[in-house]
Motif scaffolding. Structure first.
Motif, short mmCIF file in Angstrom:
data_model
loop_
_atom_site.label_atom_id
_atom_site.label_comp_id
_atom_site.label_asym_id
_atom_site.label_seq_id
_atom_site.Cartn_x
_atom_site.Cartn_y
_atom_site.Cartn_z
N MET A 1 0.83 -1.20 0.00
CA MET A 1 0.00 0.00 0.00
C MET A 1 0.86 1.26 0.00
SD MET A 1 -2.91 1.34 2.68
CE MET A 1 -1.66 1.75 3.92
N VAL A 2 1.96 1.23 0.76
CA VAL A 2 2.87 2.39 0.82
C VAL A 2 3.42 2.70 -0.57
CG1 VAL A 2 5.09 3.21 1.68
CG2 VAL A 2 3.47 2.11 3.25
N ILE A 3 3.91 1.68 -1.25
CA ILE A 3 4.45 1.89 -2.59
C ILE A 3 3.35 2.32 -3.55
CG2 ILE A 3 5.55 0.76 -4.56
CD1 ILE A 3 7.39 1.37 -2.17
N SER A 4 2.17 1.76 -3.38
CA SER A 4 1.04 2.14 -4.21
C SER A 4 0.72 3.62 -4.05
CB SER A 4 -0.18 1.29 -3.86
OG SER A 4 -1.27 1.60 -4.68
N LEU A 5 0.72 4.10 -2.82
CA LEU A 5 0.43 5.51 -2.57
C LEU A 5 1.57 6.41 -3.07
CD1 LEU A 5 -1.15 5.31 1.00
CD2 LEU A 5 -2.32 5.57 -1.19
N VAL A 6 2.80 5.93 -2.97
CA VAL A 6 3.93 6.70 -3.51
C VAL A 6 3.77 6.87 -5.02
CG1 VAL A 6 6.41 6.60 -3.99
CG2 VAL A 6 5.55 6.06 -1.70
N LEU A 7 3.34 5.80 -5.70
CA LEU A 7 3.14 5.88 -7.14
C LEU A 7 2.04 6.86 -7.51
CD1 LEU A 7 3.49 2.10 -8.00
CD2 LEU A 7 4.96 3.93 -8.88
N ILE A 8 1.05 7.01 -6.62
CA ILE A 8 -0.05 7.93 -6.91
C ILE A 8 0.31 9.37 -6.59
CG2 ILE A 8 -2.40 8.59 -6.24
CD1 ILE A 8 -2.95 5.64 -5.63
N PHE A 9 0.92 9.61 -5.43
CA PHE A 9 1.07 10.98 -4.95
C PHE A 9 2.46 11.57 -5.08
CE2 PHE A 9 -2.55 9.29 -2.48
CZ PHE A 9 -3.50 10.26 -2.78
N VAL A 10 3.48 10.71 -5.30
CA VAL A 10 4.86 11.21 -5.29
C VAL A 10 5.50 11.12 -6.66
CG1 VAL A 10 7.16 10.96 -4.28
CG2 VAL A 10 5.11 10.60 -2.86
#
Length: 324
Positions: free
Chosen positions: A314-323
């Motif tokens: 989930m952390v990497i998924s959110l990084v791909l979305i927001f960062v």
């Protein structure tokens, strides 16, 4: 030959519908087959109870069928609805809807077979516990359907939402990623929840006095095993409803697609692993109720560690979305 948007939407809808029921049939068939196999084993042990076992088998198979029925509904909507073609993003949306429901039904179908099969074998061991075994099976199998319901919700949102204002780049990647995040992550949670429920039915059959604590721990374990599917649902919602600026480069779209794949695939193992950990707790609490506190604590810690990998995804998924 040049095609208009409506043609592409139809093409994607037909393909998505085929994938929805195609993948959706896999889990239900496996779960139903497993239930039938266990029912045969039960009848061979006590042929006098063949009628009761047969009824229990059919009830269990009917619940395992639920997820494939969801897939059939989505497939029929995709095939026969007049879906507005306001944007090429809709092409990705209807295709993703089929993928989400198809993948999302696999785990629930397989998982529902475990408590149904265990209830059949438990019935011949403890005929007097027939009602409680059936109740436990129904509860456990019903919870197994939760991940497929998450996938169904995402499918409906993708089919009936208006994406006319969404820029094709990078929205197509976000929409496909949403379907994959919800569908794939549901596989592990559905199977894991079924493993727990199967151990619960087995435990009750071995130790009838343990019905209450075993059922409670089963529900606790199933609830935790649902978390990867919930994380997949969360990522899917973000990908669908977050506004992304238009771009002419491919990298943002691929990052959003990768986000959905990351969370979807990353949720499969944790869901199954948590189910295995919880089944151990349920199994041994039924045999040793005096140590319920110690066994539950061990189970919860083990499940938490198994869950950590879903959190990493989930952390990497959110990084791909927001960062990125």
């Amino acid at each position: 030959m040049e095609q208009d948007i409506q043609t592409w939407v139809k093409l994607a809808a037909y393909t998505g519908g085929g994938l929805s029921i195609g993948f959706g049939a896999i889990g239900a068939a496996i779960g139903e087959g497993y239930t039938a196999a266990q029912a045969n084993a039960a009848v061979s042990r006590n042929p006098a109870l063949a009628g009761d076992v047969f009824k229990s088998m059919l009830v269990g198979q009917a619940i395992a069928e639920s997820a494939s029925i969801f897939s059939l509904v989505v497939a029929m909507i995709l095939l026969f609805s007049n879906i507005p073609a306001g944007s090429y993003v809709t092409v990705a949306a209807v295709f993703a809807a089929g993928l989400a429901m198809g993948f999302g039904a696999i785990g629930s179908g397989v998982g529902a077979g475990f408590p149904a099969g265990a209830a059949c074998t438990g019935l011949v061991r403890q005929p007097s516990m027939s009602a409680k075994l059936t109740t436990n099976m129904l509860i456990g199998s019903a919870v197994c359907q939760t991940p497929s319901i998450f996938a169904l919700v995402i499918s409906f949102i993708l089919i009936f939402s208006d994406f006319a204002t969404h820029p094709l780049w990078p929205a197509w990647g976000a929409i496909l990623g949403a379907g994959l995040a919800s569908g794939l992550s549901a596989i592990g949670s559905g199977i894991g929840g079924g493993i727990v429920a199967g151990a619960s039915s087995e435990g009750i059959a071995r130790q009838p006095t343990s019905v209450s604590p075993v059922t409670n721990i089963m529900l606790l374990g199933q609830a935790i095993a649902q978390t990867p599917a919930i994380l997949g649902l969360l990522v899917a919602f973000i990908l669908i409803f977050k506004e992304f600026g238009a771009t002419e480069t491919i990298a943002p779209a691929m990052a959003l697609l990768g986000s959905g794949l990351c969370m979807g695939i990353g949720g499969i193992g944790p869901g199954i692993g948590e189910g295995i950990a919880s089944s151990g707790g349920v199994k041994w609490i039924a045999r040793n109720e005096k140590e319920i506190g110690t066994l539950t604590r061990t189970m919860l810690v083990g499940m938490a560690v198994a869950e950590s990998t879903a959190i990493y995804a989930m952390v990497i998924s959110l990084v791909l979305i927001f960062v990125v």
